[in-house]
Design a protein around this motif. Sequence first.
Motif, PDB file in Angstrom:
ATOM      1  N   GLU A   9       0.881  -1.299  -0.084  1.00 12.15           N
ATOM      2  CA  GLU A   9      -0.416  -0.068  -0.085  1.00 12.15           C
ATOM      3  C   GLU A   9       0.999   1.257  -0.190  1.00 12.15           C
ATOM      4  O   GLU A   9       0.312   2.344  -0.915  1.00 12.15           O
ATOM      5  CB  GLU A   9      -0.983   0.117   1.180  1.00 12.15           C
ATOM      6  CG  GLU A   9      -1.803   1.162   1.347  1.00 12.15           C
ATOM      7  CD  GLU A   9      -2.711   1.227   2.550  1.00 12.15           C
ATOM      8  OE1 GLU A   9      -3.397   2.285   2.688  1.00 12.15           O
ATOM      9  OE2 GLU A   9      -2.702   0.246   3.395  1.00 12.15           O
ATOM     10  N   PHE A  10       2.042   1.391   0.677  1.00 11.32           N
ATOM     11  CA  PHE A  10       2.791   2.275   0.862  1.00 11.32           C
ATOM     12  C   PHE A  10       3.470   2.571  -0.535  1.00 11.32           C
ATOM     13  O   PHE A  10       3.359   3.755  -1.062  1.00 11.32           O
ATOM     14  CB  PHE A  10       4.075   2.117   1.820  1.00 11.32           C
ATOM     15  CG  PHE A  10       5.250   2.951   1.803  1.00 11.32           C
ATOM     16  CD1 PHE A  10       5.084   4.354   2.301  1.00 11.32           C
ATOM     17  CD2 PHE A  10       6.362   2.746   1.401  1.00 11.32           C
ATOM     18  CE1 PHE A  10       6.072   5.384   2.237  1.00 11.32           C
ATOM     19  CE2 PHE A  10       7.499   3.379   1.243  1.00 11.32           C
ATOM     20  CZ  PHE A  10       7.177   4.927   1.834  1.00 11.32           C
ATOM     21  N   GLU A  15       4.470   5.414  -5.342  1.00 12.71           N
ATOM     22  CA  GLU A  15       4.684   5.416  -6.908  1.00 12.71           C
ATOM     23  C   GLU A  15       3.702   6.567  -7.564  1.00 12.71           C
ATOM     24  O   GLU A  15       3.970   7.406  -8.920  1.00 12.71           O
ATOM     25  CB  GLU A  15       4.440   4.079  -7.463  1.00 12.71           C
ATOM     26  CG  GLU A  15       5.780   3.255  -7.247  1.00 12.71           C
ATOM     27  CD  GLU A  15       5.169   1.582  -7.247  1.00 12.71           C
ATOM     28  OE1 GLU A  15       4.222   1.541  -7.982  1.00 12.71           O
ATOM     29  OE2 GLU A  15       6.092   0.987  -7.141  1.00 12.71           O
ATOM     30  N   ARG A  16       2.260   6.578  -7.211  1.00 13.60           N
ATOM     31  CA  ARG A  16       1.579   7.531  -7.531  1.00 13.60           C
ATOM     32  C   ARG A  16       1.954   8.770  -7.294  1.00 13.60           C
ATOM     33  O   ARG A  16       1.867   9.682  -8.364  1.00 13.60           O
ATOM     34  CB  ARG A  16       0.151   7.461  -6.896  1.00 13.60           C
ATOM     35  CG  ARG A  16      -0.774   6.312  -7.391  1.00 13.60           C
ATOM     36  CD  ARG A  16      -2.274   6.274  -7.050  1.00 13.60           C
ATOM     37  NE  ARG A  16      -2.345   6.444  -5.536  1.00 13.60           N
ATOM     38  CZ  ARG A  16      -2.325   5.256  -5.012  1.00 13.60           C
ATOM     39  NH1 ARG A  16      -2.595   4.055  -5.470  1.00 13.60           N
ATOM     40  NH2 ARG A  16      -2.502   5.360  -3.487  1.00 13.60           N
ATOM     41  N   GLU A  19       4.594   9.672  -9.984  1.00 18.64           N
ATOM     42  CA  GLU A  19       4.155   9.997 -11.281  1.00 18.64           C
ATOM     43  C   GLU A  19       3.678  11.457 -11.075  1.00 18.64           C
ATOM     44  O   GLU A  19       3.747  12.090 -12.585  1.00 18.64           O
ATOM     45  CB  GLU A  19       3.055   8.931 -11.654  1.00 18.64           C
ATOM     46  CG  GLU A  19       3.580   7.724 -12.011  1.00 18.64           C
ATOM     47  CD  GLU A  19       4.572   7.586 -13.157  1.00 18.64           C
ATOM     48  OE1 GLU A  19       4.194   8.235 -14.041  1.00 18.64           O
ATOM     49  OE2 GLU A  19       5.699   6.885 -12.848  1.00 18.64           O
ATOM     50  N   GLN A  20       3.021  11.951 -10.214  1.00 12.65           N
ATOM     51  CA  GLN A  20       2.510  13.351 -10.147  1.00 12.65           C
ATOM     52  C   GLN A  20       3.516  14.443 -10.562  1.00 12.65           C
ATOM     53  O   GLN A  20       3.581  15.432 -11.132  1.00 12.65           O
ATOM     54  CB  GLN A  20       1.609  13.589  -9.073  1.00 12.65           C
ATOM     55  CG  GLN A  20       0.428  12.718  -9.091  1.00 12.65           C
ATOM     56  CD  GLN A  20      -0.493  12.984  -7.496  1.00 12.65           C
ATOM     57  OE1 GLN A  20       0.342  13.388  -6.676  1.00 12.65           O
ATOM     58  NE2 GLN A  20      -1.441  12.355  -7.400  1.00 12.65           N
ATOM     59  N   TYR A  21       4.575  14.184  -9.829  1.00  7.93           N
ATOM     60  CA  TYR A  21       5.944  15.001  -9.775  1.00  7.93           C
ATOM     61  C   TYR A  21       6.371  14.857 -11.069  1.00  7.93           C
ATOM     62  O   TYR A  21       6.797  15.871 -11.722  1.00  7.93           O
ATOM     63  CB  TYR A  21       6.867  14.699  -8.784  1.00  7.93           C
ATOM     64  CG  TYR A  21       6.505  15.474  -7.409  1.00  7.93           C
ATOM     65  CD1 TYR A  21       6.822  16.614  -7.151  1.00  7.93           C
ATOM     66  CD2 TYR A  21       6.212  14.629  -6.237  1.00  7.93           C
ATOM     67  CE1 TYR A  21       6.422  17.489  -6.142  1.00  7.93           C
ATOM     68  CE2 TYR A  21       6.130  15.056  -5.195  1.00  7.93           C
ATOM     69  CZ  TYR A  21       6.035  16.427  -4.957  1.00  7.93           C
ATOM     70  OH  TYR A  21       5.542  17.237  -3.788  1.00  7.93           O
ATOM     71  N   LYS A  22       6.459  13.643 -11.992  1.00  5.77           N
ATOM     72  CA  LYS A  22       7.226  13.495 -13.321  1.00  5.77           C
ATOM     73  C   LYS A  22       6.189  14.540 -14.126  1.00  5.77           C
ATOM     74  O   LYS A  22       6.964  14.917 -14.853  1.00  5.77           O
ATOM     75  CB  LYS A  22       7.151  12.039 -13.629  1.00  5.77           C
ATOM     76  CG  LYS A  22       8.191  11.411 -12.957  1.00  5.77           C
ATOM     77  CD  LYS A  22       8.211   9.954 -13.548  1.00  5.77           C
ATOM     78  CE  LYS A  22       9.475   9.145 -13.067  1.00  5.77           C
ATOM     79  NZ  LYS A  22       9.258   7.733 -13.614  1.00  5.77           N
TER      80      LYS A  22
END
Length: 581
Positions: A9-10, A15-16, A19-22
Motif C-alpha cells: 500500500e505504501f 509511486e502515484r 508520477e504526479q511529480y514527473k
Amino acid sequence: NGQEIGYREFMQSYERAVEQYKEQFGGQMPDKFLESIRLKEQVLDQLVQRTLLLQGAEEIGLRVSKEAIQRKIQAMEVFAPGGRFDESLYRTVLERNHLSAKTFESGLRDDLLTQQADEMIGAFAELPASEVEQWVDYLDQEIKLAYVQFSADKYRTQVQVTPEALDAWYGGHQQQYKSAPQVKLSYLGFAFADEAKPELVSDEAIRSLYQDRLSQYHTPEQRRARHILLKVDEGAAAEVKAAKRASAEQILAQLRQGADFAALAKQHSEDSSKERGGDLGFFRSGQMVAPFEQSAFSLKKGEISDIVTSPFGYHIIKLEEIRPAATRSLEEVVGSIRKELAQKQGQADAFKKASTTYEEIIRAGSLAKFSEQGKLPIQQTDFFAQDNPPKTGMAADSAFMQAAFALRKGELSSIVETATGYAIIFADDTKEPAIPPLDAVRSKVVADFTQEKSNELARIAAEASLKKALETNAWPEGVEKKEADYVKRSGAAPAVPDALRRDAFGRLGRGVFPEQVLAEGDSYALYQILDVRKGKSDIDAAKREAIKVQLQAGQEKMLLAAILGQLRKEAKIWTNAKMLQ
C-alpha cells in the motif's frame, strides 16, 4: 494502534506521488529531488493520518452503505462513457489495473468514510462575521504608484564586445554550449507488418477464436426508458419523504389520465435528463440501481410504472423501446479476427526472424561480416543526438533510442522491441559531449554576452537611482517615471506590472520606495507609493459568499489538522525504518 499499513500500500501511494511529480516536471525531475523533499516520509505521514481519521470515524459510528458505494462507482466517468454505467467496462478497467472489485470497493469505502469525517469535523468550524469584513476591506484597499523601468534593450548599444572580453566570458560559460552525446548506427529492422499475412490465417483458427470470444460478441437485451425523478435523500425527515411521494402520486395520476410524459418530465423531474423529457437512452441490466432496473425490465413497451423508490428518491418510469439481445455472427467479425490473428502471428514471426538473424550475426563474428552475406538490408544513420532522432523509420522509436544510446562504440545490442517491430542495433561510432571552439558558436556567444552585459548595465542604473531615491526620499533628476491610476491587490491592472503591485502591497507601512530593485524579465524597476486609500467595493454578494466559503474552508482545514494532531499524539505508532531507505 495495531492496524498495519502494508508495504505494498505504501509503495503504490509512493509511486502515484512520483508520477504526479514527473508530470509536473515534464517527465524529467531534477537529480535528488525526491530525496530533498523527503517524499517517502511525506507519503507515510499521509497514510498514517488517513488511517487515524478512519479509525476515529468508525469509533464515533460513521458508516458507508453498499448503496452509497454503488452510486459512487456508477457516477465515475471512466466507467460510464456517454453518461451510462457499463459493468463490463468496470470489470475490464479493474483487471487492467490488477485490482479486484473487492479491493477497489474497499478503498472507495475508505475514501467516502474519510469524506464523511472531513464534513462532520468541518461542521464544527466557526467563522466570525468580522473576519469576512476584514478580508473585504483588505481586498478593497487601493494604492497609487509612480514607477520607472530600466530595460536592457536601452543599454545594448553601450556593450563593448571586444575579443578579450568575449574570450574571458566564454571561458566561464563554456558548459552551456557543450554538445549532446551523439551516435552513428547500423541496424536491422524486423517490422511486424512485414510478417503479418492475413491470407495465411486459417478458417479453423478464426472459428476457434470466435467461439472463445462468443460472450464478447453478445449484446444483452437493452431497454430505452424515460423517467420523472423527485429527489429525496435517504436520511430525509419522514414529512419530507411524504410530501415528495404525494407530489409523485399527483404526477402519476395525470399520466394515467393521458398527460404527455415528456412534458411532465420537463416540468417536474429533478434529474439532468429533464431537458430531454426524461429520456435515459438505452441501458442494459446492471447499469441502473436495483429497484429502478427491476421495474424497467418488468414493463411492456409503452407501459408506465407505479412509483418506484430508490436511493435517489421517487421515480415514475415509462418504457419506450426494447432492443432484443443479439449476437454478432462470424461473418460480421471475420475480417477483424483475421487481421488480429495475422498481426499476432506477424509479431511472433518477426521475433523468430530476429532471433535467427541474431544468432547468424554472432556466428559471423560481427554485423559487418553478416552484411557481406547480403541476406538482409542494413539501415544506417548519420550522427544524431538523442533529442534530435531520425524523423522516420524504427530509429525514431523511444525504445530504440534508449537502447542505442546505451551502447558504446563497436557494441551490438540485444534484440530490441519497438512499437512496430524488433531491431538489432550496432553502434558504428559515438561522439562524447564536447565544448566547441569559440569560432563554431561565436554568433550565439556574442548574442548571449551582449544580453547579459546589457542586463547588468540596466540593473546598475536602476540600483543607482534607487539609492538616491532612498537617500533623498524623492525621485532623482532626469528619471522618466510613469504614474499609474489606483489599483487593487488583485484583478486587472494593465498600467502596473504585477511584480511591482505585489511588492508595493507587501510593503505598506514600511516606506514609499522598495528596498531593492525588482527584476522582471530583461528589465529592472523601482516604484514610489504615492497614496493608499480604501477603494470603492466591487465585491457583490456572490463574491462575498465566495470569500466566506474560502475562509470557512481554511477554518475547517485548521480544525482537521488540530484533531489529527491530537489523534496522532494519543496513538501508538511504530515504523519499520528500513522500509524507507
